[in-house]
Design a protein around this motif. Structure first.
Motif, short mmCIF file in Angstrom:
data_model
loop_
_atom_site.label_atom_id
_atom_site.label_comp_id
_atom_site.label_asym_id
_atom_site.label_seq_id
_atom_site.Cartn_x
_atom_site.Cartn_y
_atom_site.Cartn_z
N THR A 191 0.96 -1.17 -0.09
CA THR A 191 0.15 0.12 -0.16
C THR A 191 1.16 1.26 0.05
O THR A 191 1.88 1.37 0.67
CB THR A 191 -0.90 0.06 1.28
OG1 THR A 191 -1.54 -1.09 1.38
CG2 THR A 191 -1.69 1.19 1.35
N VAL A 192 0.66 2.19 -0.84
CA VAL A 192 1.32 3.38 -0.90
C VAL A 192 0.86 4.46 -0.43
O VAL A 192 -0.72 4.62 -0.66
CB VAL A 192 1.89 4.09 -2.30
CG1 VAL A 192 2.58 5.13 -2.10
CG2 VAL A 192 2.51 2.85 -3.10
N LEU A 193 1.03 5.09 1.03
CA LEU A 193 0.10 6.03 1.81
C LEU A 193 1.05 7.27 1.93
O LEU A 193 2.05 7.66 2.39
CB LEU A 193 0.03 5.25 3.23
CG LEU A 193 -0.96 6.20 3.94
CD1 LEU A 193 -2.47 6.14 3.58
CD2 LEU A 193 -1.01 5.62 5.54
N ASP A 194 0.33 8.39 1.51
CA ASP A 194 0.97 9.61 1.61
C ASP A 194 0.76 10.33 3.10
O ASP A 194 -0.57 10.31 3.33
CB ASP A 194 0.35 10.75 0.55
CG ASP A 194 0.72 11.96 0.61
OD1 ASP A 194 1.54 12.45 1.55
OD2 ASP A 194 0.40 12.81 -0.41
N VAL A 195 1.60 10.43 3.87
CA VAL A 195 1.50 11.11 5.12
C VAL A 195 1.90 12.29 5.32
O VAL A 195 2.35 12.76 6.47
CB VAL A 195 2.18 10.00 6.15
CG1 VAL A 195 1.73 8.61 6.14
CG2 VAL A 195 3.77 9.86 5.96
N THR A 196 2.28 13.11 4.25
CA THR A 196 2.53 14.49 4.29
C THR A 196 1.52 15.42 4.46
O THR A 196 1.68 16.39 4.79
CB THR A 196 3.30 14.87 3.02
OG1 THR A 196 2.33 14.98 2.10
CG2 THR A 196 4.40 14.14 2.43
N GLU A 227 -2.33 16.13 6.70
CA GLU A 227 -2.92 15.95 7.97
C GLU A 227 -3.78 14.58 8.05
O GLU A 227 -3.47 13.74 8.86
CB GLU A 227 -3.88 16.93 8.45
CG GLU A 227 -4.44 16.89 9.88
CD GLU A 227 -3.67 16.39 11.23
OE1 GLU A 227 -2.39 16.59 10.82
OE2 GLU A 227 -3.88 15.66 11.98
N VAL A 228 -4.70 14.11 7.07
CA VAL A 228 -5.35 12.94 6.88
C VAL A 228 -4.62 12.31 5.85
O VAL A 228 -4.27 12.85 4.62
CB VAL A 228 -6.71 13.38 6.53
CG1 VAL A 228 -7.50 12.14 6.28
CG2 VAL A 228 -7.51 14.29 7.35
N PRO A 229 -4.02 11.00 6.23
CA PRO A 229 -3.21 10.13 5.25
C PRO A 229 -4.06 9.79 4.06
O PRO A 229 -5.19 9.70 4.09
CB PRO A 229 -2.78 8.87 6.09
CG PRO A 229 -2.94 9.39 7.46
CD PRO A 229 -3.93 10.56 7.54
N VAL A 230 -3.55 9.75 2.87
CA VAL A 230 -3.98 9.36 1.62
C VAL A 230 -3.60 8.21 1.08
O VAL A 230 -2.30 7.98 0.53
CB VAL A 230 -4.34 10.67 0.57
CG1 VAL A 230 -4.92 10.14 -0.72
CG2 VAL A 230 -4.56 12.01 1.03
N ILE A 231 -4.44 7.01 0.63
CA ILE A 231 -4.01 5.95 0.00
C ILE A 231 -3.65 6.31 -1.48
O ILE A 231 -4.57 6.81 -2.29
CB ILE A 231 -4.94 4.84 0.01
CG1 ILE A 231 -5.05 4.23 1.53
CG2 ILE A 231 -4.37 3.83 -0.69
CD1 ILE A 231 -5.82 3.17 1.70
#
Ligand code: TXA
Ligand code: MG
Length: 351
Positions: free
Chosen positions: A185-190, A192-196
């Motif tokens: 799974t690639v998750l953007d944690v940059t 406030e709410v993480p995005v898959i």
């Protein structure tokens, strides 16, 4: 042509001497394909721009598609990123090592070749014993895309890697099958709410349990218009040589529609393959039918899909009709991959 060396290693009983040969090649700027728990990766030293170019060349990968950096210890993330958000720390505790890649703001140490000019870097810590030990022994972070030719189904067995990469890389480690069977799974944690950015081995449901709200790109539900945030998602992906059509909806209607499509195409002399499930495989005749597994065991389906696409190619199938499954849990990632393999050619089942 490169004189590729194939090294067999048993993940249950790793012979250090053999792994050392591969680790040395990585340190020296060479390319090594190795098994991970998701799919086989094609690795090179992530801090060596020249070595990284060899990855793009071997795969025929577009230069604007960034690579994931693989590390052996959680602390290794520190010097590669500018900050580790609180939610990312929680996720690292829960899912590393394992099939979760997180996208951070990158530090100055990360070469531009890896990030394709983006200000972010994707990082993952694999759990597979060979991957973990290899990265540790190499003593450098290892960039690794899936070890397939660009556009082809990802490799989940050493044989798949040999098929695509023999003569193109320095070493192929043959180390058995990949338990998850599709990518992390690639998750953007940059934010406030993480995005898959890419659904994968760690599910939306599991992520939500740890950090609350997580946004998911809803592309497989039909919102195909949005520009892909994960650059790799815009290219043809996971595609066998055969044409692929996905039929989704109610199971009884799927069986009916696939039988109809199969008849139409077989009448024209087209060799049809059907990717069915344990529950439905008996409903089709006069076609090459392979079951992905039981609809009740979606992890098994995930493990099998890429290998089945390659098997159909080997059998000379020209049209693959694939059943849709529920998008719950890892079914989300399965449907993402199959929809892409079908080039978004999805038919709603009807009676
Ligand atoms: O399971 C996996 O992730 C496997 C194994 C080998 O670890 N690797 C893998 O790599 O699937 P690859 O290159 O086939 O896919 C990487 C995906 C691509 O969709 C790419 O666009 C995205 O991750 N990606 C990489 N860096 C990114 C970044 N900085 N921002 C957004 N997406 C990124
Ligand atoms: Mg890939």
């Amino acid at each position: 042509m490169i004189d590729t060396k194939i090294i067999e290693i048993d993940p249950q009983n790793i012979e250090e001497e053999k792994l050392k040969i591969a680790a040395e090649v990585l340190r020296a700027g060479g390319t090594v394909a190795f098994p991970t728990e998701t799919v086989y990766g094609l690795g090179a030293n992530a801090l060596d721009a020249l070595a990284l170019r060899k990855i793009f060349e071997a795969k025929g990968r577009p230069a604007d598609n960034p690579l994931i950096v693989h590390i052996a210890h959680k602390e290794d993330v520190d010097r590669l990123v500018r900050e580790i958000p609180k939610k990312a720390k929680l996720l690292m505790e829960s899912f590393w090592p394992g099939p979760l890649t997180m996208v951070f703001k990158k530090s100055g140490l990360v070469p531009d070749v890896i990030t394709a000019g983006l200000d972010t870097v994707a990082i993952r810590m694999p759990s597979h014993a060979i991957a973990k030990n290899l990265i540790e022994m190499a003593g450098v972070p290892v960039a690794a895309p899936s070890a397939n030719l660009s556009g082809r189904p990802s490799p989940t067995q050493a044989g798949h890697v040999i098929e695509d990469m023999l003569g193109r890389v320095d070493i192929i480690i043959s180390g058995g099958g990949c338990a998850v069977g599709l990518e992390s799974t690639v998750l953007d944690v940059t934010e406030e709410v993480p995005v898959i950015l890419r659904p994968g081995g760690v599910t939306l449901e599991a992520l939500t349990e740890v950090v609350g709200e997580v946004l998911s790109d809803r592309e497989i539900e039909g919102d195909f218009g949005a520009a892909p945030k994960s650059p790799g998602m815009k290219y043809t992906h996971y595609a066998p040589r055969a044409k692929v059509v996905m039929v989704s909806g109610d199971v009884e209607e799927i069986k009916h529609t696939i039988n109809e499509l199969k008849r139409e195409n077989a009448d024209k002399g087209i060799k049809v393959g059907i990717m069915a499930t344990d529950e439905t495989e008996g409903s089709y005749c006069d076609a090459v039918v392979i079951s992905m597994g039981s609809r009740k065991e979606v992890n098994t389906i995930a493990e099998n899909i890429f290998a089945i696409l390659r098997r159909f190619d080997a059998m000379g199938v020209e049209l693959i009709l694939v059943e849709g499954i529920e998008t719950k849990l890892v079914g989300h990632a399965v449907m993402n991959r199959l929809t892409k393999a079908a080039g978004f050619n999805v038919i709603r089942a009807r009676r």
